[in-house]
Design a protein around this motif. Structure first.
Motif, PDB file in Angstrom:
ATOM      1  N   GLN A 413       0.699  -1.263   0.110  1.00  0.00           N
ATOM      2  CA  GLN A 413       0.009   0.112   0.076  1.00  0.00           C
ATOM      3  C   GLN A 413       1.027   1.235   0.094  1.00  0.00           C
ATOM      4  O   GLN A 413       0.515   2.216  -0.838  1.00  0.00           O
ATOM      5  N   GLU A 414       1.964   1.234   0.723  1.00  0.00           N
ATOM      6  CA  GLU A 414       2.734   2.435   0.686  1.00  0.00           C
ATOM      7  C   GLU A 414       3.457   2.736  -0.376  1.00  0.00           C
ATOM      8  O   GLU A 414       3.648   3.846  -0.963  1.00  0.00           O
ATOM      9  N   VAL A 417       0.911   4.277  -2.955  1.00  0.00           N
ATOM     10  CA  VAL A 417       0.742   5.545  -2.650  1.00  0.00           C
ATOM     11  C   VAL A 417       1.963   6.595  -3.195  1.00  0.00           C
ATOM     12  O   VAL A 417       1.846   7.590  -3.604  1.00  0.00           O
ATOM     13  N   GLU A 418       3.354   5.864  -3.032  1.00  0.00           N
ATOM     14  CA  GLU A 418       4.344   6.674  -3.458  1.00  0.00           C
ATOM     15  C   GLU A 418       4.358   6.570  -4.897  1.00  0.00           C
ATOM     16  O   GLU A 418       4.795   7.718  -5.607  1.00  0.00           O
ATOM     17  N   GLU A 420       1.585   6.633  -7.084  1.00  0.00           N
ATOM     18  CA  GLU A 420       0.624   7.696  -7.386  1.00  0.00           C
ATOM     19  C   GLU A 420       1.360   9.135  -7.333  1.00  0.00           C
ATOM     20  O   GLU A 420       1.057   9.966  -8.076  1.00  0.00           O
TER      21      GLU A 420
END
Length: 497
Positions: A413-414, A417-418, A420
């Motif tokens: 998930q991290e 996010v990075e 995007e």
């Protein structure tokens, strides 16, 4: 030939090689050969003799007149039991019925004695012989050598035990409500005030290696504290009953504890493991400068020794007091082969050969210091005072660099996010306005796609790398599974999934 001979003599003198019959080929350091010429001796038995059967009367007949003066009994039955504390030259005694006194051990004369007319539970010297603290009925008091009351420490409450940290100039107390206090004697500030949460405790000792204070509790636990932490550094379950006494070896790596279940345990504080368990009960314990362990219970005092250096303690000397003399405290006198015993009928002193360090450092403890040297020592102690933050379990870590933490692997998930965020940043990059024909919308869209792909590339490469590692891992697991019998292969497949 003369030059070669002189070089050999110089080399032998620097290495300190002995060629005598007792220790052939023994190499001595410069400290042992020139700075520390005196050697400590122990009782040695011959044939079927045992050292613990040697009486004090026999020792007194063999030693010199000056040493025999250190063997005495002071009987004050109406003022005991007595607690005591030593410096290099002086002794402070405190009787439970209010008797306080300072004695010069060099001249064996009383410097000052007075009656405070209330209970005295403990007494301890501060950084010089001019000041001492006494735990009286309601509060601890700081007095000078003349008996003048200088301070009343009401914040501490009814104190049971006192200790003093010389390198940090902190007075430590534990009161009958289970509260631990640290007070700086130079500024008067309370450095720490903590509730132990384990009830009343009258067993307290300081580790000379790191300045950590250890408390013994009624549940069999030993807790270790420092002034900058409200929680104990260590909690050890040492005994199944109440901890009656504890003591630390001068090197700080060995701790002795005694419990009401009649066991004395020796602990290695580097691994927090039991090294040896000895039978017997001890109301008080103390280590000498050379590592002898004195235990006292009832009217009997026993000294244990590790003469072989294997950390296996055995009986060294015994001493029986007169009937009705109940031992309250045993304390070794520094730099002397003397053990002080505080009991219900006064205090006594006996000779224990090999207990004291014969070579003293005059900058630390000088029994023959003058008044000028005493003033200089006090100033030097104040200048060398260490802050309370330096008290920790491993003081060798002071001044070292903390290791960098390993970078944790980001979650899926991290990473999303990075990714995007990197794509959004690439989309919003402003494009320069160029000349006619080079600023078409198609070319601007192409450049934007290139910047987006450039931002995506490291994430795509990382995913490919992880997929390759995962495929290699699956292949390795499948190869290992083929080597196992068929009955176990299904467990490997579950683990792989």
């Amino acid at each position: 030939d003369i030059l070669v001979l002189s070089d050999n003599l110089l080399e032998r003198s620097l290495m300190g090689v002995r060629k005598d019959d007792e220790s052939p080929g023994k190499i001595l350091t410069a400290k042992e050969q020139w700075l520390m010429p005196s050697e400590g001796g122990y009782l040695e038995a011959e044939g079927l003799e045992k050292t613990w059967r040697v009486k004090q009367e026999a020792i007194a007949r063999e030693v010199d007149i000056l040493s025999s003066k250190n063997q005495y009994d002071i009987v004050l039955p109406e003022l005991g039991p007595y607690s005591m504390d030593f410096t290099a030259r002086y002794m402070a005694v405190g009787g439970r019925k209010g008797h306080l006194g300072i004695i010069d051990m060099k001249t064996m004369g009383v410097v000052r004695e007075f009656q405070v007319r209330e209970t005295v539970r403990d007494v301890v010297f501060l950084h010089t012989e001019q000041l001492f603290a006494a735990a009286q009925k309601k509060y601890p008091y700081i007095c000078n050598r003349d008996g003048t009351e200088l301070h009343c420490l009401k914040e501490h409450g009814p104190v049971l035990r006192l200790q003093f940290l010389l390198n940090h100039l902190l007075l430590v107390s534990i009161n009958k409500f289970g509260k631990l206090h640290y007070q700086d004697v130079t500024t008067g500030n309370i450095v720490g005030n903590y509730r132990t949460g384990l009830g009343r405790s009258d067993v307290m000792q300081v580790n000379p290696f790191n300045g950590v204070v250890a408390l013994g509790h009624s549940g069999g636990k030993v807790t270790m504290w420092k002034p900058t932490s409200s929680a104990p550094l260590i909690k050890m379950l040492c005994h199944h009953g109440k901890v009656s006494a504890l003591a630390f070896h001068p090197n700080g790596h060995l701790m002795a504890t005694s419990g009401v279940e009649r066991k004395i345990k020796l602990w290695d504080l580097r691994k927090f493991e039991v090294l040896q368990t000895l039978p017997g009960h001890a109301k008080t314990l103390d280590f000498s400068q050379k590592g002898l362990l004195a235990t006292g219970t009832g009217s009997f005092v026993q000294v244990l020794a590790d003469l072989q250096g294997t950390q296996e303690y055995s009986r060294y000397m015994n001493h029986s007091m007169a009937k009705g003399f109940h031992v309250e405290r045993v304390v070794f006198r520094p730099h002397e082969d003397v053990l002080g015993i505080g009991h219900s009928m006064g205090w006594s002193s006996i000779l224990i050969p090999g207990s004291g360090e014969p070579n003293f450092d005059s900058w630390v403890a000088n029994p023959f210091e003058t008044s000028k040297q005493q003033r200089e020592k006090e100033i030097r102690i104040l200048l060398d005072k260490l802050p309370p933050e330096t008290i920790m379990l491993d003081p060798t870590k002071i001044g070292t660099v903390r290791r960098a933490k390993k970078k944790e692997k980001p979650t899926k998930q991290e990473r999303e996010v990075e990714r995007e965020a990197a794509i959004d940043a690439a989309k919003n990059i402003p494009l320069k306005k160029k000349t006619k024909g080079r600023n078409k919308s198609s070319k601007r869209a192409t450049k934007k796609r290139e910047s987006i792909m450039k931002a995506k590339r490291p994430f795509i490469e990382q995913e490919k790398k992880e997929e390759e590692e995962f495929s290699k891992k699956r292949q390795r697991i499948s190869e290992e599974a083929q080597q196992l019998p068929a009955s176990l292969q299904r467990f490997v497949k579950r683990k792989e999934s």
